[in-house]
Design a protein around this motif. Structure first.
Motif, PDB file in Angstrom:
ATOM      1  N   VAL A   5       0.850  -1.187   0.000  1.00  0.00           N
ATOM      2  CA  VAL A   5       0.000   0.000   0.000  1.00  0.00           C
ATOM      3  C   VAL A   5       0.884   1.235   0.000  1.00  0.00           C
ATOM      4  O   VAL A   5       1.661   1.450   0.944  1.00  0.00           O
ATOM      5  CB  VAL A   5      -0.937   0.030   1.223  1.00  0.00           C
ATOM      6  CG1 VAL A   5      -1.786   1.295   1.206  1.00  0.00           C
ATOM      7  CG2 VAL A   5      -1.830  -1.207   1.241  1.00  0.00           C
ATOM      8  N   GLU A   6       0.744   2.031  -1.056  1.00  0.00           N
ATOM      9  CA  GLU A   6       1.506   3.271  -1.158  1.00  0.00           C
ATOM     10  C   GLU A   6       0.732   4.439  -0.557  1.00  0.00           C
ATOM     11  O   GLU A   6      -0.503   4.437  -0.543  1.00  0.00           O
ATOM     12  CB  GLU A   6       1.814   3.611  -2.628  1.00  0.00           C
ATOM     13  CG  GLU A   6       2.549   2.547  -3.392  1.00  0.00           C
ATOM     14  CD  GLU A   6       1.628   1.684  -4.222  1.00  0.00           C
ATOM     15  OE1 GLU A   6       2.077   1.118  -5.238  1.00  0.00           O
ATOM     16  OE2 GLU A   6       0.428   1.576  -3.844  1.00  0.00           O
ATOM     17  N   SER A   7       1.466   5.432  -0.109  1.00  0.00           N
ATOM     18  CA  SER A   7       0.868   6.672   0.386  1.00  0.00           C
ATOM     19  C   SER A   7       1.879   7.788   0.248  1.00  0.00           C
ATOM     20  O   SER A   7       3.062   7.547  -0.003  1.00  0.00           O
ATOM     21  CB  SER A   7       0.434   6.525   1.849  1.00  0.00           C
ATOM     22  OG  SER A   7       1.547   6.249   2.675  1.00  0.00           O
ATOM     23  N   GLY A   8       1.399   9.027   0.399  1.00  0.00           N
ATOM     24  CA  GLY A   8       2.294  10.169   0.400  1.00  0.00           C
ATOM     25  C   GLY A   8       2.301  11.003  -0.860  1.00  0.00           C
ATOM     26  O   GLY A   8       2.982  12.023  -0.925  1.00  0.00           O
ATOM     27  N   LEU A  20       7.214   9.410  -0.328  1.00  0.00           N
ATOM     28  CA  LEU A  20       6.279   8.316  -0.526  1.00  0.00           C
ATOM     29  C   LEU A  20       6.620   7.178   0.430  1.00  0.00           C
ATOM     30  O   LEU A  20       7.781   6.949   0.735  1.00  0.00           O
ATOM     31  CB  LEU A  20       6.336   7.810  -1.958  1.00  0.00           C
ATOM     32  CG  LEU A  20       6.134   8.843  -3.074  1.00  0.00           C
ATOM     33  CD1 LEU A  20       6.146   8.137  -4.431  1.00  0.00           C
ATOM     34  CD2 LEU A  20       4.868   9.629  -2.874  1.00  0.00           C
ATOM     35  N   SER A  21       5.581   6.492   0.869  1.00  0.00           N
ATOM     36  CA  SER A  21       5.755   5.314   1.709  1.00  0.00           C
ATOM     37  C   SER A  21       5.084   4.122   1.055  1.00  0.00           C
ATOM     38  O   SER A  21       4.082   4.269   0.354  1.00  0.00           O
ATOM     39  CB  SER A  21       5.133   5.539   3.090  1.00  0.00           C
ATOM     40  OG  SER A  21       5.735   6.616   3.765  1.00  0.00           O
ATOM     41  N   CYS A  22       5.635   2.949   1.312  1.00  0.00           N
ATOM     42  CA  CYS A  22       5.045   1.716   0.829  1.00  0.00           C
ATOM     43  C   CYS A  22       5.075   0.717   1.978  1.00  0.00           C
ATOM     44  O   CYS A  22       6.154   0.264   2.382  1.00  0.00           O
ATOM     45  CB  CYS A  22       5.805   1.175  -0.365  1.00  0.00           C
ATOM     46  SG  CYS A  22       5.243  -0.462  -0.916  1.00  0.00           S
ATOM     47  N   THR A  78       8.451  -1.352   5.686  1.00  0.00           N
ATOM     48  CA  THR A  78       8.077  -0.169   4.916  1.00  0.00           C
ATOM     49  C   THR A  78       9.275   0.350   4.135  1.00  0.00           C
ATOM     50  O   THR A  78      10.404   0.351   4.636  1.00  0.00           O
ATOM     51  CB  THR A  78       7.541   0.929   5.839  1.00  0.00           C
ATOM     52  OG1 THR A  78       6.370   0.445   6.518  1.00  0.00           O
ATOM     53  CG2 THR A  78       7.155   2.178   5.050  1.00  0.00           C
ATOM     54  N   TYR A  80      10.541   3.654   1.637  1.00  0.00           N
ATOM     55  CA  TYR A  80      10.259   5.065   1.399  1.00  0.00           C
ATOM     56  C   TYR A  80      10.949   5.538   0.116  1.00  0.00           C
ATOM     57  O   TYR A  80      11.970   4.985  -0.302  1.00  0.00           O
ATOM     58  CB  TYR A  80      10.756   5.909   2.577  1.00  0.00           C
ATOM     59  CG  TYR A  80      10.207   5.486   3.903  1.00  0.00           C
ATOM     60  CD1 TYR A  80      10.936   4.636   4.732  1.00  0.00           C
ATOM     61  CD2 TYR A  80       8.955   5.912   4.329  1.00  0.00           C
ATOM     62  CE1 TYR A  80      10.432   4.233   5.963  1.00  0.00           C
ATOM     63  CE2 TYR A  80       8.450   5.517   5.553  1.00  0.00           C
ATOM     64  CZ  TYR A  80       9.194   4.676   6.364  1.00  0.00           C
ATOM     65  OH  TYR A  80       8.683   4.274   7.583  1.00  0.00           O
ATOM     66  N   THR A 116       0.219   5.718  -6.172  1.00  0.00           N
ATOM     67  CA  THR A 116      -0.133   7.004  -5.583  1.00  0.00           C
ATOM     68  C   THR A 116       0.262   8.096  -6.568  1.00  0.00           C
ATOM     69  O   THR A 116       1.338   8.048  -7.164  1.00  0.00           O
ATOM     70  CB  THR A 116       0.554   7.202  -4.217  1.00  0.00           C
ATOM     71  OG1 THR A 116       0.100   8.415  -3.613  1.00  0.00           O
ATOM     72  CG2 THR A 116       2.073   7.214  -4.315  1.00  0.00           C
TER      73      THR A 116
END
Length: 122
Positions: A5-8, A20-22, A78, A80, A116
């Motif tokens: 799941v990616e975010s950022g 970005l984070s994964c 995680t 980044y 993302t």
């Protein structure tokens, strides 16, 4: 199975930064490395960077060297992607992927996140 799941992602002006984070879950012990890829509108997906869970130097595509940094936190499963000095041409959907076969820096990636969006305005 491995879930990613990616975010950022977001909208940033040229010259700005994003991280970005994964987050990986599931059978992460079956994977050797994590990669970041991106796909801009109308273009093919492009490799950006890769890092091994076991350590060692990461590997980058030439266009992001000196601007992007990939890192990992094994305790959190995680990965980044710190992106600095962003350019409009960095605009794309960014995906993380888990590789379980291959030799550094070229892996076969069996698991992918949904991506993302990163948009860099001029």
């Amino acid at each position: 199975q491995v879930q990613l799941v990616e975010s950022g992602g977001g909208l940033v002006q040229a010259g700005g930064s994003l991280r970005l984070s994964c987050a990986a879950s599931g059978r992460t012990d079956s994977t050797y490395a994590m990669g970041w890829f991106r796909q801009a509108p109308g273009k093919e997906r492009e490799f950006v960077a890769v890092i091994r869970w076991s350590g060692g130097n990461p590997y980058y595509v030439d266009s992001v060297k000196g601007r992007f940094t990939i890192s990992r936190d094994n305790a959190k499963n995680t990965v980044y992607l710190q992106m600095n000095s962003l350019k409009p041409e960095d605009t794309a959907i960014y995906y993380c992927a888990a590789g379980s076969r291959g030799v550094f820096p070229r892996y076969e990636y069996d698991y992918w996140g949904r991506g993302t969006q990163v948009t860099v305005s001029s």
